[in-house]
Design a protein around this motif. Structure first.
Motif, mmCIF file in Angstrom:
data_model
loop_
_atom_site.group_PDB
_atom_site.id
_atom_site.type_symbol
_atom_site.label_atom_id
_atom_site.label_comp_id
_atom_site.label_asym_id
_atom_site.label_seq_id
_atom_site.Cartn_x
_atom_site.Cartn_y
_atom_site.Cartn_z
ATOM 1 N N UNK A 58 38.655 -63.466 -83.068
ATOM 2 C CA UNK A 58 38.346 -64.833 -83.471
ATOM 3 C C UNK A 58 38.406 -64.917 -84.988
ATOM 4 N N UNK A 59 38.726 -66.101 -85.456
ATOM 5 C CA UNK A 59 38.783 -66.292 -86.913
ATOM 6 C C UNK A 59 37.377 -66.206 -87.495
ATOM 7 N N UNK A 60 37.336 -65.941 -88.787
ATOM 8 C CA UNK A 60 36.047 -65.850 -89.473
ATOM 9 C C UNK A 60 35.292 -67.172 -89.377
ATOM 10 N N UNK A 61 36.018 -68.277 -89.461
ATOM 11 C CA UNK A 61 35.372 -69.593 -89.379
ATOM 12 C C UNK A 61 34.721 -69.811 -88.022
ATOM 13 N N UNK A 62 35.441 -69.398 -86.956
ATOM 14 C CA UNK A 62 34.895 -69.575 -85.599
ATOM 15 C C UNK A 62 33.646 -68.726 -85.408
ATOM 16 N N UNK A 63 33.705 -67.476 -85.871
ATOM 17 C CA UNK A 63 32.542 -66.595 -85.740
ATOM 18 C C UNK A 63 31.337 -67.193 -86.489
ATOM 19 N N UNK A 64 31.567 -67.628 -87.701
ATOM 20 C CA UNK A 64 30.473 -68.179 -88.494
ATOM 21 C C UNK A 64 29.904 -69.445 -87.856
ATOM 22 N N UNK A 65 30.782 -70.279 -87.279
ATOM 23 C CA UNK A 65 30.335 -71.501 -86.624
ATOM 24 C C UNK A 65 29.438 -71.184 -85.428
ATOM 25 N N UNK A 91 28.977 -75.665 -75.974
ATOM 26 C CA UNK A 91 29.287 -77.096 -76.042
ATOM 27 C C UNK A 91 29.096 -77.631 -77.461
ATOM 28 N N UNK A 92 27.997 -77.239 -78.116
ATOM 29 C CA UNK A 92 27.733 -77.698 -79.476
ATOM 30 C C UNK A 92 28.803 -77.184 -80.444
ATOM 31 N N UNK A 93 29.229 -75.921 -80.275
ATOM 32 C CA UNK A 93 30.198 -75.321 -81.195
ATOM 33 C C UNK A 93 31.636 -75.711 -80.860
ATOM 34 N N UNK A 94 31.865 -76.279 -79.684
ATOM 35 C CA UNK A 94 33.213 -76.673 -79.297
ATOM 36 C C UNK A 94 34.088 -75.503 -78.888
ATOM 37 N N UNK A 95 33.483 -74.456 -78.320
ATOM 38 C CA UNK A 95 34.240 -73.298 -77.848
ATOM 39 C C UNK A 95 33.802 -73.001 -76.421
ATOM 40 N N UNK A 96 34.418 -71.997 -75.795
ATOM 41 C CA UNK A 96 34.052 -71.632 -74.439
ATOM 42 C C UNK A 96 32.805 -70.741 -74.435
ATOM 43 N N UNK A 97 32.128 -70.710 -73.282
ATOM 44 C CA UNK A 97 30.964 -69.832 -73.141
ATOM 45 C C UNK A 97 31.370 -68.373 -73.294
ATOM 46 N N UNK A 98 32.558 -68.032 -72.805
ATOM 47 C CA UNK A 98 33.055 -66.658 -72.931
ATOM 48 C C UNK A 98 33.234 -66.285 -74.397
ATOM 49 N N UNK A 99 33.706 -67.241 -75.202
ATOM 50 C CA UNK A 99 33.886 -66.972 -76.632
ATOM 51 C C UNK A 99 32.543 -66.714 -77.307
ATOM 52 N N UNK A 100 31.516 -67.497 -76.954
ATOM 53 C CA UNK A 100 30.186 -67.286 -77.532
ATOM 54 C C UNK A 100 29.672 -65.890 -77.171
#
Length: 341
Positions: free
Chosen positions: A30-37, A11-20
């Motif tokens: 996933x993009x480098x930005x998403x992984x780093x976030x 929720x904090x990162x704005x992605x799905x739980x599956x993505x985390x």
């Protein structure tokens, strides 16, 4: 503060739980930005993966149960410490409990262990085939007994000490120094096969060594009154040296002897089982029959992890660690040596 969940991070990162979950396991595209976030959010929020959930997806939990009679007893504290250190070095965590020297507390903790997802257990048993012990065996959970045996149980391997070696070394030294009337303090109320075996060993060794009357054997329990009575019986019998089967007894009796004006290492030579730290801090330092707790602990861990990996039962095998006598200032020349001099 409540535990941070995977959903909180998502929720904090704005992605799905599956993505985390995938990013934490280095999976997915996933993009480098998403992984780093996501990784930055995990760090900021202090998220720790739920090991219980992880264990439900895995065949093992990397967790072992440890049960000992009394963590206040320095010997068992040392034993637990050696096993916990060895398990940690092998990547395992531990659930530690105490039976307080009662079958009821032992079986209650065993019941709790069976409700956990653990890979195996190392138990110092109370010496009887209780319902809790039977439950552990029936569950086919990798299991090892350390320090004490359970008569009649042949399906569980034991790691126990051999009392004969250390007791023989101690009595031989006492005889060499001129002690002919030697006392022994047993503790049968514990119901411990191993502690009772020490009395058998002492009687056999005393007979071989030509100790007067094959030694003076007295019994006590864990009360101050019983331990005091045991000391009085030994003093009345005229012993010049005494050996205690159970270190908590020795700790109390040292105080009783002091109160009676009996100087340890001068008027009375003293040897106790278990090489606990307190004995090395006293003046004089107390001679001991060491069970080599650290070695026993390592062997118990080795045996358990072997069973976890292979599933082998190793039925009927007893692994024996020799006890050893460590001489210190509490042992001095006896009356016969003085007469001879």
């Amino acid at each position: 503060m409540a535990f941070v969940t995977l959903k909180d991070v998502a929720q904090r990162a704005g992605v799905s739980a599956a993505a985390v979950s995938q990013i934490l396991h280095n999976k997915g595209r996933f993009s480098s930005d998403t992984r780093q976030l996501v990784l930055k959010t995990v760090e900021e929020m202090g998220y720790v993966p739920d090991q219980r959930a992880r264990s439900m997806r895995s065949s093992d939990t990397k967790t072992v149960g440890l049960l000992v009679p009394d963590l206040r007893n320095p010997y068992f504290a040392d034993l637990v410490s050696s096993m916990e250190d060895e398990l940690y070095a092998r990547g395992y965590s531990t659930l530690i409990g105490t039976s307080a020297e009662t079958v009821e507390r032992q079986d209650a903790f065993i019941g709790n262990l069976l409700g956990q997802r653990i890979d195996g257990a190392i138990v110092v048993p109370q010496g009887v085939e209780s319902p809790g012990v039977q439950s552990l065996i029936k569950r086919n959970l990798p299991l090892v007994f350390v320090d004490r045996r359970v008569p009649g149980v042949e399906s569980v391997p034991f790691v126990v000490s051999n009392p004969y070696t250390g007791i023989r070394e101690a009595v031989e030294e006492l005889v060499r120094l001129g002690h002919r009337c030697v006392g022994y303090v047993s503790h049968p109320s514990l119901g411990s096969f191993s502690v009772n075996e020490r009395e058998t060993a002492f009687r056999a060794v005393a007979s071989d060594m030509l100790i007067e009357g094959n030694g003076v054997v007295v019994a006590c329990d864990s009360t101050y009154e019983s331990r005091t009575a045991a000391v009085e019986s030994l003093l009345d019998a005229g012993v010049s040296a005494m050996l205690c089967a159970y270190s908590p007894d020795a700790l109390t009796m040292i105080g009783v002897l002091h109160d009676r004006g009996v100087s340890i290492g001068e008027d009375m030579s003293l040897v106790s089982f278990d090489d606990i730290a307190a004995f090395t801090l006293m003046t004089p330092r107390i001679a001991v029959v060491s069970q080599q707790a650290e070695l026993m602990g390592r062997q118990g861990v080795d045996l358990l992890l072997c069973r976890i990996r292979s599933g082998a039962s190793d039925e009927g095998v007893t692994h024996s660690v020799p006890t050893m006598f460590i001489n210190r200032g509490s042992v001095k020349q006896g009356p016969s040596a003085a007469v001879a001099g």
